[in-house]
Design a protein around this motif. Structure first.
Motif, short mmCIF file in Angstrom:
data_model
loop_
_atom_site.label_atom_id
_atom_site.label_comp_id
_atom_site.label_asym_id
_atom_site.label_seq_id
_atom_site.Cartn_x
_atom_site.Cartn_y
_atom_site.Cartn_z
N TYR A 1 -34.00 16.43 -18.64
CA TYR A 1 -32.85 15.56 -18.94
C TYR A 1 -31.58 16.04 -18.23
O TYR A 1 -30.65 16.52 -18.87
CB TYR A 1 -32.59 15.54 -20.45
CG TYR A 1 -33.63 14.84 -21.29
CD1 TYR A 1 -34.64 14.08 -20.72
CD2 TYR A 1 -33.57 14.92 -22.67
CE1 TYR A 1 -35.57 13.44 -21.50
CE2 TYR A 1 -34.51 14.27 -23.46
CZ TYR A 1 -35.52 13.54 -22.87
OH TYR A 1 -36.43 12.90 -23.65
N ARG B 1 -32.27 11.88 -26.01
CA ARG B 1 -31.63 11.78 -24.70
C ARG B 1 -30.48 10.78 -24.76
O ARG B 1 -29.37 11.05 -24.31
CB ARG B 1 -32.64 11.32 -23.64
CG ARG B 1 -32.01 11.12 -22.28
CD ARG B 1 -33.02 10.70 -21.23
NE ARG B 1 -33.69 9.44 -21.51
CZ ARG B 1 -33.12 8.24 -21.44
NH1 ARG B 1 -31.87 8.14 -21.07
NH2 ARG B 1 -33.79 7.17 -21.73
N PHE C 1 -37.25 8.85 -26.65
CA PHE C 1 -36.07 9.14 -25.81
C PHE C 1 -34.77 8.96 -26.57
O PHE C 1 -33.71 8.79 -25.99
CB PHE C 1 -36.08 8.29 -24.53
CG PHE C 1 -36.32 6.83 -24.74
CD1 PHE C 1 -35.26 5.97 -24.95
CD2 PHE C 1 -37.60 6.31 -24.72
CE1 PHE C 1 -35.47 4.62 -25.15
CE2 PHE C 1 -37.83 4.95 -24.92
CZ PHE C 1 -36.76 4.10 -25.14
N GLY D 1 -38.69 10.71 -20.58
CA GLY D 1 -37.84 9.92 -21.47
C GLY D 1 -37.49 8.55 -20.94
O GLY D 1 -36.48 7.97 -21.30
N TRP D 2 -38.32 8.00 -20.08
CA TRP D 2 -38.05 6.67 -19.52
C TRP D 2 -39.17 5.69 -19.85
O TRP D 2 -39.45 4.78 -19.08
CB TRP D 2 -37.84 6.77 -18.00
CG TRP D 2 -36.55 7.39 -17.81
CD1 TRP D 2 -36.29 8.69 -17.58
CD2 TRP D 2 -35.29 6.77 -18.01
NE1 TRP D 2 -34.95 8.94 -17.61
CE2 TRP D 2 -34.31 7.76 -17.87
CE3 TRP D 2 -34.88 5.46 -18.31
CZ2 TRP D 2 -32.97 7.50 -18.00
CZ3 TRP D 2 -33.54 5.20 -18.43
CH2 TRP D 2 -32.60 6.21 -18.28
#
Lengths: 664, 152
Positions: free
Chosen positions: A297, A263, A260, B121-122
């Motif tokens: 995202y 992001r 991530f 993405g966590w």
């Protein structure tokens, strides 16, 4: 905070500052002289931006998605309300993610003439106390303090630690992430004050495209998205390609499970990525560019839109950038949930409005890319490295890292580790340092077992190799790859066969289906693993046992065929999770195969539920709960589980009040 | 039918007929209509001068292009490794029970759809899910059900 340009131009000064001049001024170019009054105003404005000199307190709240998900908005609202109620003057400033995600919501308070003090795990309930103690009485709220950032202020907070000395930050070297969590990502002036767009201005005024490419080659920067191809070389090929039009693409389709960092960069410091892209466009001669960002995202996409609009307003994007004659247009392309689009040729097809399927290379995109034109595709983190290389010089950059891999790398640390979050370390740091020094080790007193690096294309590495200094070559040697930099830490409760199976499920469903080795091969690999981890029902079926052994006999051969014959990088690395777990955790495969048991106790269908007859009181609760009627026994006497009836649902174990049920 | 035609025309007018605009057009129609119907795909094909098969091929390739009517609120639970390690399955069960539907289905009142997504993405704060554009992290079955209440 109002932007300076807006502020200034709204006044009748008889003197206007253009964005170009503003950049010169902010970077203290000696060529610009300002009327004394304007200069004074500007000094005041910039000192506020850096929080060096303030006339009122600033409260800086970490409001990346990370903070927001932990309730940063309610903390923000609580501050707003409390300040209003108490009639206290203070600025509320949102910022991005500082990377210490385990400690969110993070709130920094900067009082005039005091070092910036950082508080962690702040909830709306803490807000009144924080205001009373820190804002009014100038005392720290000790139990919430994370650390301080001193800049030589007059007053001190006593013995509080510097943020750079606490274990999580100590061995980190924040170059690419320097602004994340420090500035307001939606405020372009805050980026400018941190020497933002200085690199762009320098290249446009003093460097030729060839100079830039030479500089990036000398710096030794390699692609941060996976393969590690030298960035400067790629640019050189594109520069040398003939063509009337060239394109530049930023690959923000970060799909690796466990990654991530892109992001966080897009949410925390988007201007840095955009600046890197403009410099790259100038170097290769591209006039149009795209940022391909995945649909998963939403906040990153929102921030990028504002970033592009602001950059255009300031003259960093669009026609005749900073009066240099160079023009570059940048657009955002939103993905639609296809993992394979992270592969560069698939990504190109997706931008062209087609199915996102890869094609064989060569020709490489640098000669034949988007709409057949020379195209450079780099990852978000790669672009974010560019401004600092230009600003601080290639020699400086090349001094960080190892012989073959220069600079720093951002890792996304997650899984069974105490301090999860974003970690930026110089190349050459060991995995042990990242997991145990920065990450604080494994929680709940468990043992470290493996770390999966690089998502489904990487590998699972055991303790015996985590002292290897990380760089592209070393990782390949020990059976993994840098990938995008996701680190998923696993403890003894993870079954490695199950892990490999998980990745196969992922690859199998994300395979685009174009080439046979990947489409069919990954499915067969999955089936082999499934036979290993399931099938208690046909345990005595000889055919099933034969298939199970046969699958394992051929698994390595099949994995190698997929690796060598697949069309794109996704397929070529698809078997890595199996190959690496076979290499380091073969004993677990053997336990599943020969002994039909799962050492980690994860693969449910291989477990045998048993009742400890000494502990069982015969309460009959488990027998009532059992959906398969697999538990028998008389009331007040010890019960038994009939293994062939048991469906391994685990209900009995959860129900038992006496801990009498265990698994083998 | 009339209204769906308008959405398609509006989208094509906004983005243009170039092939590269197919994805944004599909995305816009999906967003306004909650899904892409076969009729709409055919209309897009006619408007853009592409074959219907081509448009269908692109639309079905991407997992975010829903081809079935979806609920007003789309729940996407991260299905990948860390969320899985941190007990994503119990969240799925809790949501399935609370909504009375299975994974991949939509509630009869068309309020919720329950879907799985690739890594959102966590990973460091799993299990995680998206409801529309909002992220919910460090879920427990209770927290997940509570999150639904905001949308009821």
């Amino acid at each position: 905070m109002k932007e300076f340009l807006e502020l200034y131009q709204s006044k009748e000064q008889g003197f206007t500052i253009t964005p170009d001049m503003f950049v010169d001024i902010i970077h203290e170019s000696p060529e610009v002289t300002l009327p004394p009054k304007t200069a004074q105003e500007l000094r005041e404005y910039t000192s506020q931006l850096t929080f060096e000199k303030l006339d009122k307190p600033a409260i800086i709240i970490g409001m990346g998605t990370c903070g927001l998900a932990n309730g940063a908005q309610s903390v923000y609202d609580a501050f707003q309300e409390a300040l209003k109620k108490g009639n206290i003057e203070a600025m509320l400033i949102p910022t991005g993610c500082v990377g210490y995600c385990a400690e969110e919501v993070i709130v920094d308070i900067k009082l005039p003439d005091y070092p910036r003090i950082s508080y962690s795990k702040v909830t709306p309930k803490d807000v009144p106390t924080l205001i009373e103690k820190t804002l009014i009485n100038h005392e720290p709220l000790r139990e919430k303090v994370l650390g301080i950032y001193s800049q030589g202020e007059k007053n001190s907070w006593g013995d509080l630690p510097e943020i750079s000395t606490i274990p999580f930050f100590k061995i980190q070297k924040k170059i690419v992430l320097e602004n994340c969590g420090v500035i307001d990502p939606e405020n372009i002036d805050q980026y400018l004050i941190k020497r933002g767009y200085e690199g762009l201005q320098r290249v446009l005024k003093t460097m030729t495209p060839e100079d830039i490419i030479a500089s990036v080659i000398e710096a030794g920067l390699r692609g941060r998205g996976g393969g590690g191809f030298p960035t400067g070389q790629k640019w050189k090929f594109a520069r040398q390609s003939s063509g009337d039009k060239k394109y530049l693409i930023c690959n923000a389709d970060e799909g690796d499970p466990g990654a991530f960092m892109d992001r966080a960069l897009l949410e925390g410091d988007p201007h840095r990525v955009v600046e890197g892209m403009i410099i790259a466009a100038y170097a290769i001669g591209a006039t149009e560019g795209f940022i391909y960002c995945r649909a998963e995202y939403p906040l990153a996409i929102k921030r990028l839109k504002k970033t592009l609009a602001d950059a255009e307003r300031y003259g960093f994007l669009g026609d005749n950038i900073l009066n240099s004659g160079f023009s570059f247009k940048l657009k955002i392309k939103e993905g639609a949930g296809a993992f394979v689009c992270g592969e560069e040729t698939a990504l190109i097809h997706s931008i062209e409005g087609k199915r996102g399927m890869p094609r064989p290379r060569p020709p490489y995109p640098t000669t034949e890319g988007l709409w057949g034109k020379p195209t450079v595709i780099n990852n978000v983190e790669t672009f974010a490295n560019i401004p600092v290389i230009i600003r601080n010089g290639a020699t400086w950059y090349a001094s960080i890292g190892t012989e073959t891999s220069k600079g720093t790398k951002i890792f996304a640390l997650s899984g069974k580790v105490k301090n999860v979050g974003l970690v930026e370390v110089p190349m050459g740091t060991t995995l042990r340092q990242i997991i145990f020094d920065v990450g604080g080790g494994i929680p709940e007193g468990r043992q470290f077992k493996a770390v999966q690096i690089g998502g489904p294309s990487g590998g699972a590495l055991p303790e015996s190799v985590i002292d290897t200094p990380i760089d592209y070559e070393n990782l390949k040697e020990i059976g993994a790859m840098m990938g995008s930099g996701g680190l998923v830490v696993m403890d003894e409760t993870t079954c490695m066969v199950d892990l490999a199976k998980f990745f196969m499920t992922f690859i199998m469903s994300e395979s685009c289906g174009k080439c046979i080795p990947c489409r069919e091969g990954t499915k067969r690999l999955y089936e082999t693993l499934e036979r290993l981890t399931q099938s208690y029902k046909n345990e005595n079926d000889p055919e099933e046992a034969l298939l199970r052994f046969q699958g394992m006999v051929y698994i390595e051969r099949l994995a190698n065929v997929i690796t060598t014959t697949s069309l794109c990088g996704l397929g070529q690395t698809a078997a890595n999770p199996i190959l690496s777990t076979l290499r380091y955790f073969r004993d677990e495969y053997e336990a599943h195969l020969y002994e039909r048991r799962c050492p980690a106790g994860v693969c449910k269908e291989l477990l045998t539920y048993k009742i400890n007859t000494d502990k069982c009181t015969g309460c009959t609760l488990c027998a009532i709960k059992c959906p398969a009627e697999a538990i028998v026994g008389e009331r007040k006497k010890a019960h038994y589980i009939l293994s062939d009836k048991c469906t391994r649902c685990g209900q009995c174990m959860m129900t038992c009040n006496f801990d009498a049920i265990y698994v083998e | 039918m009339q209204s769906s035609e308008n959405i398609v025309r509006k989208a094509v007018k906004k983005y243009g007929k170039g092939r590269e605009n197919l994805l944004p057009i599909l995305q816009m129609v999906r967003k306004e209509n909650n899904y892409l119907s076969e009729d709409q795909l055919r209309e897009i094909a006619t408007e853009m001068d592409l074959s219907a098969a081509d448009v269908y091929g692109v639309a079905t390739f991407y997992s975010f292009m829903d081809m079935q009517p979806k609920g007003k609120n789309i729940i996407r639970i991260c299905k990948t490794i860390t969320c899985f390690m941190k007990g994503k399955d119990s969240i799925v069960t809790a949501l399935e029970d609370a909504l009375g539907i299975k994974m991949g289905e939509t509630t009869p009142d068309r309020k919720f759809s329950l879907l799985e997504a690739n890594c959102i993405g966590w990973c460091h704060k799993g299990p995680a899910m998206l409801i529309n554009d909002k992220v919910y992290v460090e879920l427990t079955p209770e927290k997940a059900i509570q999150a639904l209440e905001e949308y009821r």
